[in-house]
Design a protein around this motif. Structure first.
Motif, PDB file in Angstrom:
ATOM      1  N   LEU A 123      19.246  -8.933  23.738  1.00  0.00           N
ATOM      2  CA  LEU A 123      19.783  -9.669  24.876  1.00  0.00           C
ATOM      3  C   LEU A 123      19.122 -11.037  25.054  1.00  0.00           C
ATOM      4  CD1 LEU A 123      20.226  -6.810  27.480  1.00  0.00           C
ATOM      5  CD2 LEU A 123      22.003  -7.973  26.148  1.00  0.00           C
ATOM      6  N   PHE A 124      18.001 -11.258  24.375  1.00  0.00           N
ATOM      7  CA  PHE A 124      17.313 -12.541  24.451  1.00  0.00           C
ATOM      8  C   PHE A 124      18.046 -13.626  23.659  1.00  0.00           C
ATOM      9  CE2 PHE A 124      13.976 -15.566  23.144  1.00  0.00           C
ATOM     10  CZ  PHE A 124      13.506 -15.925  24.394  1.00  0.00           C
ATOM     11  N   PHE A 125      18.853 -13.241  22.683  1.00  0.00           N
ATOM     12  CA  PHE A 125      19.569 -14.226  21.874  1.00  0.00           C
ATOM     13  C   PHE A 125      20.609 -14.953  22.717  1.00  0.00           C
ATOM     14  CE2 PHE A 125      18.714 -11.106  18.282  1.00  0.00           C
ATOM     15  CZ  PHE A 125      17.652 -11.838  17.777  1.00  0.00           C
ATOM     16  N   PRO A 126      20.627 -16.279  22.673  1.00  0.00           N
ATOM     17  CA  PRO A 126      21.646 -17.029  23.421  1.00  0.00           C
ATOM     18  C   PRO A 126      23.063 -16.653  22.998  1.00  0.00           C
ATOM     19  CG  PRO A 126      19.969 -18.520  22.558  1.00  0.00           C
ATOM     20  CD  PRO A 126      19.693 -17.163  21.996  1.00  0.00           C
ATOM     21  N   GLU A 127      23.257 -16.329  21.727  1.00  0.00           N
ATOM     22  CA  GLU A 127      24.592 -15.970  21.245  1.00  0.00           C
ATOM     23  C   GLU A 127      25.138 -14.750  21.967  1.00  0.00           C
ATOM     24  OE1 GLU A 127      22.473 -18.213  18.011  1.00  0.00           O
ATOM     25  OE2 GLU A 127      21.937 -16.605  19.371  1.00  0.00           O
ATOM     26  N   VAL A 128      24.278 -13.814  22.297  1.00  0.00           N
ATOM     27  CA  VAL A 128      24.713 -12.616  23.018  1.00  0.00           C
ATOM     28  C   VAL A 128      25.148 -12.990  24.431  1.00  0.00           C
ATOM     29  CG1 VAL A 128      23.968 -10.377  23.938  1.00  0.00           C
ATOM     30  CG2 VAL A 128      23.285 -11.068  21.627  1.00  0.00           C
ATOM     31  N   LEU A 129      24.379 -13.838  25.083  1.00  0.00           N
ATOM     32  CA  LEU A 129      24.745 -14.247  26.441  1.00  0.00           C
ATOM     33  C   LEU A 129      26.024 -15.080  26.426  1.00  0.00           C
ATOM     34  CD1 LEU A 129      21.215 -14.975  27.919  1.00  0.00           C
ATOM     35  CD2 LEU A 129      22.614 -12.920  28.105  1.00  0.00           C
ATOM     36  N   TYR A 130      26.196 -15.955  25.428  1.00  0.00           N
ATOM     37  CA  TYR A 130      27.453 -16.702  25.320  1.00  0.00           C
ATOM     38  C   TYR A 130      28.620 -15.736  25.116  1.00  0.00           C
ATOM     39  CZ  TYR A 130      25.026 -21.179  25.089  1.00  0.00           C
ATOM     40  OH  TYR A 130      24.268 -22.275  25.380  1.00  0.00           O
ATOM     41  N   ALA A 131      28.431 -14.728  24.278  1.00  0.00           N
ATOM     42  CA  ALA A 131      29.500 -13.749  24.048  1.00  0.00           C
ATOM     43  C   ALA A 131      29.885 -13.062  25.361  1.00  0.00           C
ATOM     44  CB  ALA A 131      29.067 -12.716  23.002  1.00  0.00           C
ATOM     45  N   LEU A 132      28.900 -12.700  26.158  1.00  0.00           N
ATOM     46  CA  LEU A 132      29.190 -12.076  27.451  1.00  0.00           C
ATOM     47  C   LEU A 132      29.922 -13.037  28.385  1.00  0.00           C
ATOM     48  CD1 LEU A 132      25.823 -10.163  27.962  1.00  0.00           C
ATOM     49  CD2 LEU A 132      28.054  -9.180  27.369  1.00  0.00           C
ATOM     50  N   ILE A 133      29.539 -14.302  28.362  1.00  0.00           N
ATOM     51  CA  ILE A 133      30.227 -15.306  29.185  1.00  0.00           C
ATOM     52  C   ILE A 133      31.681 -15.429  28.748  1.00  0.00           C
ATOM     53  CG2 ILE A 133      30.384 -17.789  29.658  1.00  0.00           C
ATOM     54  CD1 ILE A 133      27.244 -17.762  29.647  1.00  0.00           C
ATOM     55  N   PHE A 134      31.927 -15.424  27.427  1.00  0.00           N
ATOM     56  CA  PHE A 134      33.306 -15.539  26.945  1.00  0.00           C
ATOM     57  C   PHE A 134      34.139 -14.331  27.362  1.00  0.00           C
ATOM     58  CE2 PHE A 134      31.317 -18.286  23.511  1.00  0.00           C
ATOM     59  CZ  PHE A 134      31.593 -19.465  24.191  1.00  0.00           C
ATOM     60  N   VAL A 135      33.564 -13.146  27.297  1.00  0.00           N
ATOM     61  CA  VAL A 135      34.281 -11.944  27.750  1.00  0.00           C
ATOM     62  C   VAL A 135      34.612 -12.083  29.232  1.00  0.00           C
ATOM     63  CG1 VAL A 135      34.050  -9.460  28.182  1.00  0.00           C
ATOM     64  CG2 VAL A 135      33.362 -10.410  25.967  1.00  0.00           C
ATOM     65  N   TRP A 136      33.642 -12.542  30.025  1.00  0.00           N
ATOM     66  CA  TRP A 136      33.870 -12.727  31.461  1.00  0.00           C
ATOM     67  C   TRP A 136      34.974 -13.739  31.714  1.00  0.00           C
ATOM     68  CZ3 TRP A 136      32.204 -17.085  34.556  1.00  0.00           C
ATOM     69  CH2 TRP A 136      32.496 -16.933  35.911  1.00  0.00           C
ATOM     70  N   LEU A 137      34.956 -14.867  30.993  1.00  0.00           N
ATOM     71  CA  LEU A 137      35.981 -15.892  31.200  1.00  0.00           C
ATOM     72  C   LEU A 137      37.364 -15.415  30.757  1.00  0.00           C
ATOM     73  CD1 LEU A 137      34.046 -19.132  30.237  1.00  0.00           C
ATOM     74  CD2 LEU A 137      34.987 -18.563  32.487  1.00  0.00           C
ATOM     75  N   ILE A 138      37.419 -14.615  29.710  1.00  0.00           N
ATOM     76  CA  ILE A 138      38.706 -14.038  29.300  1.00  0.00           C
ATOM     77  C   ILE A 138      39.252 -13.155  30.412  1.00  0.00           C
ATOM     78  CG2 ILE A 138      39.808 -12.404  27.708  1.00  0.00           C
ATOM     79  CD1 ILE A 138      37.838 -13.523  25.526  1.00  0.00           C
ATOM     80  N   CYS A 139      38.379 -12.357  31.024  1.00  0.00           N
ATOM     81  CA  CYS A 139      38.806 -11.429  32.078  1.00  0.00           C
ATOM     82  C   CYS A 139      39.090 -12.128  33.403  1.00  0.00           C
ATOM     83  CB  CYS A 139      37.743 -10.358  32.287  1.00  0.00           C
ATOM     84  SG  CYS A 139      37.523  -9.272  30.867  1.00  0.00           S
ATOM     85  N   SER A 140      38.286 -13.123  33.752  1.00  0.00           N
ATOM     86  CA  SER A 140      38.462 -13.799  35.049  1.00  0.00           C
ATOM     87  C   SER A 140      39.540 -14.864  35.003  1.00  0.00           C
ATOM     88  CB  SER A 140      37.150 -14.447  35.493  1.00  0.00           C
ATOM     89  OG  SER A 140      36.859 -15.594  34.709  1.00  0.00           O
ATOM     90  N   GLY A 141      39.802 -15.393  33.827  1.00  0.00           N
ATOM     91  CA  GLY A 141      40.708 -16.530  33.702  1.00  0.00           C
ATOM     92  C   GLY A 141      39.937 -17.827  33.895  1.00  0.00           C
ATOM     93  N   PRO A 142      40.570 -18.958  33.621  1.00  0.00           N
ATOM     94  CA  PRO A 142      39.874 -20.245  33.654  1.00  0.00           C
ATOM     95  C   PRO A 142      39.658 -20.816  35.052  1.00  0.00           C
ATOM     96  CG  PRO A 142      42.157 -20.594  33.105  1.00  0.00           C
ATOM     97  CD  PRO A 142      41.956 -19.096  33.188  1.00  0.00           C
ATOM     98  N   GLY A 143      40.231 -20.167  36.049  1.00  0.00           N
ATOM     99  CA  GLY A 143      40.084 -20.649  37.419  1.00  0.00           C
ATOM    100  C   GLY A 143      41.170 -21.634  37.794  1.00  0.00           C
TER     101      GLY A 143
END
Length: 155
Positions: A123-143
């Motif tokens: 979870l310390f890898f930035p790539e993992v956190l970016y991946a989680l952000i992308f999943v969140w943005l896919i689910c939430s939509g772009p606003g």
């Protein structure tokens, strides 16, 4: 402000501010990837580092993939920053992060770690956190502050 509203805010957040949070995250992450991709495309030293990383990870066709991955980051980042085809941009950038995690990051985690420490390192890898952000943005939509939202309202 009464105590009920304060308690609600502390426990549930504020839906009134949600669109601003989505905007902040979408634009910030989009700009990061657009700048990173542009550097890899247009700055020889950065492109060489990318190429060497792909060679070390034994990625097939590293010369071609250097340009492909850099272009995905640049274009995907631009699209994400302005909120155009945001979900598609997130899927492309998520794929980029998953490949980076699988080809370069997992092997960097020491094998002798306990499961809890392994998760901590992962979870310390930035790539993992970016991946989680992308999943969140896919689910939430772009606003609502996005080109996608504007287009959807016109359809």
């Amino acid at each position: 402000m009464d105590s009920k509203r304060v308690l609600d805010f502390m426990l549930l957040g504020s839906p009134a501010w949600e669109q601003y949070a989505i905007l902040l995250v979408r634009v910030s992450v989009g700009l990061f990837f657009a700048i990173s991709g542009a550097n890899k495309l247009f700055v020889a030293g950065k492109r060489q580092v990318m190429y060497e990383t792909l060679v070390a990870a034994k990625v097939p066709a590293p010369q071609l993939m250097t340009y492909f991955v850099s272009a995905v980051e640049f274009v995907g980042g631009l699209f994400l920053a302005v909120g155009f085809l945001s979900s598609l941009a997130c899927v492309a950038l998520l794929s980029d992060m998953l490949v980076a995690i699988l080809t370069t990051k997992l092997s960097a985690i020491p094998k002798e770690l306990s499961p809890l420490n392994w998760v901590d390192d992962f979870l310390f890898f930035p790539e993992v956190l970016y991946a989680l952000i992308f999943v969140w943005l896919i689910c939430s939509g772009p606003g609502k502050f996005s080109i996608d939202h504007w287009f959807a309202g016109r359809l």
